[in-house]
Design a protein around this motif. Structure first.
Motif, PDB file in Angstrom:
ATOM      1  N   SER A 124       0.828  -1.204   0.000  1.00  0.00           N
ATOM      2  CA  SER A 124       0.000   0.000   0.000  1.00  0.00           C
ATOM      3  C   SER A 124       0.863   1.255   0.000  1.00  0.00           C
ATOM      4  O   SER A 124       0.468   2.278  -0.543  1.00  0.00           O
ATOM      5  CB  SER A 124      -0.956   0.005   1.188  1.00  0.00           C
ATOM      6  OG  SER A 124      -0.228   0.068   2.393  1.00  0.00           O
ATOM      7  N   GLN A 125       2.064   1.179   0.578  1.00  0.00           N
ATOM      8  CA  GLN A 125       2.977   2.320   0.546  1.00  0.00           C
ATOM      9  C   GLN A 125       3.380   2.664  -0.871  1.00  0.00           C
ATOM     10  O   GLN A 125       3.775   3.770  -1.151  1.00  0.00           O
ATOM     11  CB  GLN A 125       4.249   2.021   1.334  1.00  0.00           C
ATOM     12  CG  GLN A 125       4.100   2.117   2.808  1.00  0.00           C
ATOM     13  CD  GLN A 125       5.466   1.999   3.472  1.00  0.00           C
ATOM     14  OE1 GLN A 125       6.472   1.715   2.844  1.00  0.00           O
ATOM     15  NE2 GLN A 125       5.481   2.229   4.763  1.00  0.00           N
ATOM     16  N   THR A 130      -1.701  -6.787  -6.303  1.00  0.00           N
ATOM     17  CA  THR A 130      -1.117  -5.465  -6.503  1.00  0.00           C
ATOM     18  C   THR A 130       0.362  -5.579  -6.828  1.00  0.00           C
ATOM     19  O   THR A 130       0.859  -4.920  -7.747  1.00  0.00           O
ATOM     20  CB  THR A 130      -1.328  -4.595  -5.248  1.00  0.00           C
ATOM     21  OG1 THR A 130      -2.720  -4.519  -4.971  1.00  0.00           O
ATOM     22  CG2 THR A 130      -0.772  -3.206  -5.446  1.00  0.00           C
ATOM     23  N   LEU A 131       1.088  -6.421  -6.102  1.00  0.00           N
ATOM     24  CA  LEU A 131       2.509  -6.612  -6.360  1.00  0.00           C
ATOM     25  C   LEU A 131       2.732  -7.144  -7.774  1.00  0.00           C
ATOM     26  O   LEU A 131       3.635  -6.709  -8.489  1.00  0.00           O
ATOM     27  CB  LEU A 131       3.121  -7.559  -5.325  1.00  0.00           C
ATOM     28  CG  LEU A 131       4.617  -7.826  -5.462  1.00  0.00           C
ATOM     29  CD1 LEU A 131       5.426  -6.533  -5.376  1.00  0.00           C
ATOM     30  CD2 LEU A 131       5.059  -8.816  -4.392  1.00  0.00           C
ATOM     31  N   TYR A 184       7.549   0.187  -7.951  1.00  0.00           N
ATOM     32  CA  TYR A 184       8.394  -0.967  -7.650  1.00  0.00           C
ATOM     33  C   TYR A 184       9.483  -0.575  -6.650  1.00  0.00           C
ATOM     34  O   TYR A 184       9.734  -1.302  -5.683  1.00  0.00           O
ATOM     35  CB  TYR A 184       9.017  -1.539  -8.929  1.00  0.00           C
ATOM     36  CG  TYR A 184       9.906  -2.721  -8.650  1.00  0.00           C
ATOM     37  CD1 TYR A 184       9.365  -3.984  -8.445  1.00  0.00           C
ATOM     38  CD2 TYR A 184      11.290  -2.569  -8.553  1.00  0.00           C
ATOM     39  CE1 TYR A 184      10.172  -5.066  -8.163  1.00  0.00           C
ATOM     40  CE2 TYR A 184      12.104  -3.652  -8.271  1.00  0.00           C
ATOM     41  CZ  TYR A 184      11.544  -4.894  -8.074  1.00  0.00           C
ATOM     42  OH  TYR A 184      12.349  -5.963  -7.784  1.00  0.00           O
ATOM     43  N   GLY A 185      10.097   0.570  -6.873  1.00  0.00           N
ATOM     44  CA  GLY A 185      11.120   1.049  -5.945  1.00  0.00           C
ATOM     45  C   GLY A 185      10.559   1.271  -4.558  1.00  0.00           C
ATOM     46  O   GLY A 185      11.207   0.956  -3.554  1.00  0.00           O
ATOM     47  N   ARG A 186       9.347   1.791  -4.483  1.00  0.00           N
ATOM     48  CA  ARG A 186       8.714   2.011  -3.181  1.00  0.00           C
ATOM     49  C   ARG A 186       8.455   0.695  -2.465  1.00  0.00           C
ATOM     50  O   ARG A 186       8.626   0.598  -1.250  1.00  0.00           O
ATOM     51  CB  ARG A 186       7.396   2.782  -3.348  1.00  0.00           C
ATOM     52  CG  ARG A 186       7.567   4.226  -3.794  1.00  0.00           C
ATOM     53  CD  ARG A 186       8.204   5.091  -2.720  1.00  0.00           C
ATOM     54  NE  ARG A 186       7.439   5.128  -1.514  1.00  0.00           N
ATOM     55  CZ  ARG A 186       6.430   5.958  -1.282  1.00  0.00           C
ATOM     56  NH1 ARG A 186       6.101   6.854  -2.166  1.00  0.00           N
ATOM     57  NH2 ARG A 186       5.772   5.915  -0.154  1.00  0.00           N
ATOM     58  N   VAL A 187       8.044  -0.324  -3.201  1.00  0.00           N
ATOM     59  CA  VAL A 187       7.804  -1.637  -2.594  1.00  0.00           C
ATOM     60  C   VAL A 187       9.103  -2.195  -2.024  1.00  0.00           C
ATOM     61  O   VAL A 187       9.160  -2.611  -0.865  1.00  0.00           O
ATOM     62  CB  VAL A 187       7.202  -2.634  -3.611  1.00  0.00           C
ATOM     63  CG1 VAL A 187       7.253  -4.059  -3.094  1.00  0.00           C
ATOM     64  CG2 VAL A 187       5.786  -2.253  -3.944  1.00  0.00           C
TER      65      VAL A 187
END
Length: 178
Positions: free
Chosen positions: A2-3, A44-45, A18-21
């Motif tokens: 969710s972030q 989501t991923l 992707y970077g945030r995950v």
């Protein structure tokens, strides 16, 4: 996960998700107070990785056959990073219902792109299936299945009952603390 979608109530641009995950996972791994990392949801991923691969491979519409290798590497890399972190990890995943030509249910499998779904359970100690069904009076009953049957490849390392109706942490806690 969710972030990866929102920052200060603004949607994060697709190319940064992707970077945030991966940054969020690394941060959670480093924090000593974090015991369990939850990815909600694999759907989501899956979308985030798909869009990253599409951008990296310069595809306008859909991935080509050779692109799926990179997709699989990125997804398995995240799963293995979680597994090797020394923390508990939970990945919430929708299911795909496989049916025969007559429409009868053959199997329930994790809804994940690529054939990784065929061995997805091999990455985890447990795979449970949660369903919610309507009952009389517009109420719902939730059921948690933890033991494999002919249509679901489930597994359970906690010695939970095969089926738990309306599961709550309180109901499960006694098994976790054994």
């Amino acid at each position: 996960v969710s972030q990866s979608r929102y920052e200060n109530k603004q949607q994060v641009p697709e190319e940064k998700r992707y970077g945030r995950v991966t940054e969020g996972i690394e941060e959670a791994i480093k924090l000593p107070d974090v015991e369990t990392i939850i990815v909600d949801s694999l759907t989501t991923l899956d979308d985030i990785i798909y869009n990253k691969v599409k951008k990296d491979m310069l595809r306008k519409d859909v991935l080509e056959l050779q692109d799926w290798r990179l997709f699989r590497q990125l997804l398995v890399g995240i799963i293995n990073r979680l597994r090797n972190s020394g923390k508990n990890s939970i990945i919430i995943c929708h299911e795909e219902i496989l049916t025969d030509k007559q429409g009868n249910v053959d199997a329930y499998v994790p809804a994940v792109s690529t054939k990784i779904r065929d061995y997805f359970g091999g990455f985890f100690t447990d795979m449970w299936r949660s369903t919610v069904r309507p009952t009389v009076g517009n109420k719902e009953v939730q059921t948690l299945r933890t033991i494999a049957d002919t249509r679901s490849e489930l597994k359970n390392a906690w010695s939970l009952p095969a089926e738990i109706t309306d599961p709550t942490y309180k109901k499960l806690e006694e098994y976790f603390n054994k």
